[in-house]
Design a protein around this motif. Structure first.
Motif, short mmCIF file in Angstrom:
data_model
loop_
_atom_site.label_atom_id
_atom_site.label_comp_id
_atom_site.label_asym_id
_atom_site.label_seq_id
_atom_site.Cartn_x
_atom_site.Cartn_y
_atom_site.Cartn_z
N ASP A 32 60.89 -29.86 -39.26
CA ASP A 32 60.10 -28.66 -38.94
C ASP A 32 58.81 -29.08 -38.27
O ASP A 32 58.19 -30.07 -38.66
CB ASP A 32 59.79 -27.85 -40.21
CG ASP A 32 59.16 -26.51 -39.87
OD1 ASP A 32 59.90 -25.52 -39.73
OD2 ASP A 32 57.92 -26.45 -39.71
N ARG A 33 58.40 -28.30 -37.26
CA ARG A 33 57.20 -28.69 -36.51
C ARG A 33 55.92 -28.08 -37.08
O ARG A 33 54.85 -28.19 -36.48
CB ARG A 33 57.37 -28.34 -35.03
CG ARG A 33 57.59 -26.88 -34.77
CD ARG A 33 57.93 -26.62 -33.31
NE ARG A 33 58.14 -25.20 -33.08
CZ ARG A 33 58.59 -24.70 -31.95
NH1 ARG A 33 58.89 -25.49 -30.95
NH2 ARG A 33 58.75 -23.40 -31.80
N GLU A 35 54.52 -25.05 -37.38
CA GLU A 35 53.71 -24.15 -36.53
C GLU A 35 52.78 -23.31 -37.39
O GLU A 35 53.14 -22.97 -38.52
CB GLU A 35 54.64 -23.16 -35.83
CG GLU A 35 55.31 -23.64 -34.60
CD GLU A 35 56.37 -22.64 -34.17
OE1 GLU A 35 56.06 -21.77 -33.35
OE2 GLU A 35 57.51 -22.72 -34.67
N ALA A 43 55.02 -12.87 -42.95
CA ALA A 43 55.80 -11.80 -43.60
C ALA A 43 55.10 -11.24 -44.84
O ALA A 43 54.43 -11.97 -45.57
CB ALA A 43 57.17 -12.35 -44.00
N GLY A 45 56.73 -10.06 -47.29
CA GLY A 45 57.54 -10.57 -48.41
C GLY A 45 58.11 -9.52 -49.33
O GLY A 45 58.54 -9.81 -50.45
N ILE A 46 58.16 -8.27 -48.86
CA ILE A 46 58.68 -7.19 -49.72
C ILE A 46 60.20 -7.27 -49.80
O ILE A 46 60.87 -7.49 -48.80
CB ILE A 46 58.28 -5.80 -49.15
CG1 ILE A 46 56.79 -5.72 -48.83
CG2 ILE A 46 58.72 -4.68 -50.09
CD1 ILE A 46 55.88 -6.01 -49.97
N GLU A 162 58.11 -32.76 -37.34
CA GLU A 162 58.21 -33.06 -35.91
C GLU A 162 58.97 -31.97 -35.18
O GLU A 162 59.66 -31.15 -35.79
CB GLU A 162 58.90 -34.41 -35.69
CG GLU A 162 60.34 -34.45 -36.18
CD GLU A 162 60.99 -35.82 -36.02
OE1 GLU A 162 61.39 -36.14 -34.90
OE2 GLU A 162 61.10 -36.54 -37.03
N PHE A 164 61.98 -30.74 -33.07
CA PHE A 164 63.38 -31.13 -32.87
C PHE A 164 63.77 -30.90 -31.41
O PHE A 164 63.48 -29.84 -30.85
CB PHE A 164 64.30 -30.31 -33.79
CG PHE A 164 65.76 -30.45 -33.46
CD1 PHE A 164 66.49 -31.53 -33.92
CD2 PHE A 164 66.40 -29.50 -32.66
CE1 PHE A 164 67.83 -31.67 -33.60
CE2 PHE A 164 67.74 -29.63 -32.33
CZ PHE A 164 68.46 -30.72 -32.80
N CYS A 189 68.20 -23.44 -38.20
CA CYS A 189 67.48 -22.30 -38.82
C CYS A 189 66.15 -22.13 -38.09
O CYS A 189 65.09 -22.24 -38.70
CB CYS A 189 67.20 -22.59 -40.28
SG CYS A 189 68.63 -22.99 -41.27
N ASN A 193 62.88 -19.25 -32.14
CA ASN A 193 62.93 -20.40 -31.23
C ASN A 193 64.36 -20.86 -30.95
O ASN A 193 64.59 -21.75 -30.14
CB ASN A 193 62.09 -21.56 -31.78
CG ASN A 193 61.77 -22.57 -30.70
OD1 ASN A 193 61.47 -22.18 -29.57
ND2 ASN A 193 61.89 -23.83 -30.99
N SER A 243 54.14 -2.46 -41.44
CA SER A 243 54.15 -3.40 -40.35
C SER A 243 54.63 -2.66 -39.12
O SER A 243 55.37 -1.69 -39.24
CB SER A 243 55.17 -4.52 -40.59
OG SER A 243 54.97 -5.18 -41.79
N GLY A 314 64.73 -10.80 -44.53
CA GLY A 314 65.06 -12.18 -44.89
C GLY A 314 64.92 -12.46 -46.37
O GLY A 314 65.74 -13.15 -46.97
N VAL A 315 63.88 -11.92 -46.99
CA VAL A 315 63.63 -12.22 -48.41
C VAL A 315 64.79 -11.69 -49.25
O VAL A 315 65.26 -12.36 -50.18
CB VAL A 315 62.29 -11.59 -48.86
CG1 VAL A 315 62.02 -11.89 -50.33
CG2 VAL A 315 61.14 -12.12 -48.01
N LEU A 316 65.27 -10.51 -48.89
CA LEU A 316 66.36 -9.89 -49.64
C LEU A 316 67.70 -10.62 -49.41
O LEU A 316 68.46 -10.85 -50.34
CB LEU A 316 66.49 -8.42 -49.20
CG LEU A 316 67.53 -7.56 -49.90
CD1 LEU A 316 67.10 -7.26 -51.34
CD2 LEU A 316 67.76 -6.24 -49.15
#
Ligand SMILES: Cc1cc2nc3c(=O)[nH]c(=O)nc-3n(C[C@H](O)[C@H](O)[C@H](O)COP(=O)(O)OP(=O)(O)OC[C@H]3O[C@@H](n4cnc5c(N)ncnc54)[C@H](O)[C@@H]3O)c2cc1C
Length: 362
Positions: A32-33, A35, A43, A45-46, A162, A164, A189, A193, A243, A314-316
């Motif tokens: 993972d870079r 960011e 998020a 996060g709900i 780093e 990828f 994942c 990107n 949001s 995503g959280v769900l």
């Protein structure tokens, strides 16, 4: 070093996947870079299973909720993090029609464990059509979850910080090697990107910009309110308002338009004079044209997979879907056709095929 899985991207999806792999006593390495701004890092996060527009359960909503609830409690132990909590959520109705629809459904046995029936008294809040509670709601502090997980992965030597580049990935038809790490499988994942990774760029991962503001006020209650926008408490007298959704705006900075949209929404919950805005953030959700995640195998590169397109849920969804992806990889179980990457197979062209063949000389 030889591992079972190489995971590209340590956002919510990559982290949940790594936790799931670890729970099966298999090995993994993440790249993972790190960011500053990603969908996961902004998020709210709900996590709750109702789609408010039509007051219906979202796809597999209750099943996802119950699975994720246990999953994030496990995360707290593994990553030594306190990032997950139950959250009271009150829906403020916008019309009598919405109120009637809700009340009708709340007596249905499918909905009664989820939709409350009591109307709460709410001081300072515009509440002309009444309100009711969603009984199943929780919040993951996603930023904290992935940061605490990051420290865990680094301490175990399972994360490389780093960028990828697929051109540096070697493949012998079975095993992959990347900067000295050999892996039996690769799972991409990368969130939005993914568009810049030619191996999977045939897939319609569409960035959907979302913005949030953090405000200071003493006029909001210490639980979540939802009515067009949501307000959620962060600390004493500090709240997050979110949001926005915008798939047309691809400019990577906050916008006045989104700020006004959030302020108008907030004004319908409670008008606040001289509002103190502490922070304004944006991020790009990885969404898809049919609003469902994308997971499964590459059409030609054996042992290469994708786990992406979590959109605004995503959280769900990520915990149970990551289990289902692993069951598919390890035990050949079928991936649900609604999320299976093969629904986009028609988009995989000769050009994509030639790229993959040239990249790995097969
Ligand atoms: C404003 C806003 C509010 C939201 N609120 C909620 C909410 O309340 N509930 C909810 O469930 N969801 C919410 N979401 C959506 C949620 O953020 C996503 O569903 C989820 O976080 C996506 O996670 P991901 O890991 O797939 O993608 P990302 O978070 O984008 O993670 C991808 C990771 O891969 C890394 N990466 C990519 N390419 C490379 C490369 N070449 N080399 C190295 N690393 C790479 C990135 O740096 C990143 O760390 C919200 C999103 C936004 C924008």
């Amino acid at each position: 070093m030889v591992v079972d899985f190489l995971i590209i991207g340590q956002g919510l999806s990559g982290t949940v996947l790594a936790q799931t792999i670890e729970s099966k006593s298999l090995t993994y390495h993440l790249i993972d870079r790190n960011e500053k701004i990603t969908s996961s890092k902004v998020a709210a996060g709900i996590m709750q299973p109702i789609s408010f527009k039509r007051c219906i359960l979202s796809w597999r909503g209750e099943e996802f909720f119950n699975f994720s609830n246990s999953f994030y409690l496990q995360s707290e132990k593994l990553f030594n993090t306190k990032s997950y909590k139950k959250l009271k959520l009150v829906r403020l109705f916008s019309s009598f029609e919405e109120q009637n629809n809700w009340m009708g459904k709340s007596t249905n046995p499918i909905y009664s464990p989820i939709l409350g029936t009591k109307n709460s008294f709410l001081k300072n809040i515009c509440n002309d059509f009444g309100n009711s509670q969603v009984k199943t709601c929780a919040q993951l502090n996603v930023k904290k979850y992935i940061e605490d997980a990051r420290h865990y992965f680094l301490s175990k030597g399972r994360l490389s910080n780093e960028e990828f580049k697929e051109s540096n990935l070697e493949y012998n038809g079975e095993l992959f090697t990347y900067n000295g790490i050999t892996s039996k499988r690769v799972i991409m994942c990368q969130g939005v990107n993914s568009q810049n990774n030619k191996i999977f760029d045939y897939l319609p991962i569409i960035p959907n910009k979302g913005e949030l503001i953090d405000i200071r006020t003493n006029k909001l209650p210490n639980f979540m309110l939802s009515k067009g926008v949501f307000t959620v408490p962060i600390k004493e007298n500090k709240f997050r308002v979110g949001s926005t959704y915008n798939h047309k705006d691809i400019i990577a900075k906050i916008s006045l338009k989104a700020k006004n949209e959030l302020l108008n929404g907030l004004n319908k919950i409670t008008p606040i004079k001289n509002l103190n805005i502490i922070e304004h953030k944006f991020g790009f959700r990885p969404t898809t044209i049919d609003r469902k995640p994308i997971m499964g195998a590459h059409p030609e590169i054996k042992n290469m997979y994708i786990f992406n397109g979590m959109g605004s849920k995503g959280v769900l969804m990520a915990p149970l879907l990551s289990k289902e992806l692993l069951d598919h990889i390890l035990r050949r179980s079928e991936i649900n056709s609604i999320v299976n990457v093969n629904r986009f197979f028609k988009k995989y062209s000769l050009e994509h095929s030639n790229y993959a063949k040239n990249l790995f000389s097969f």
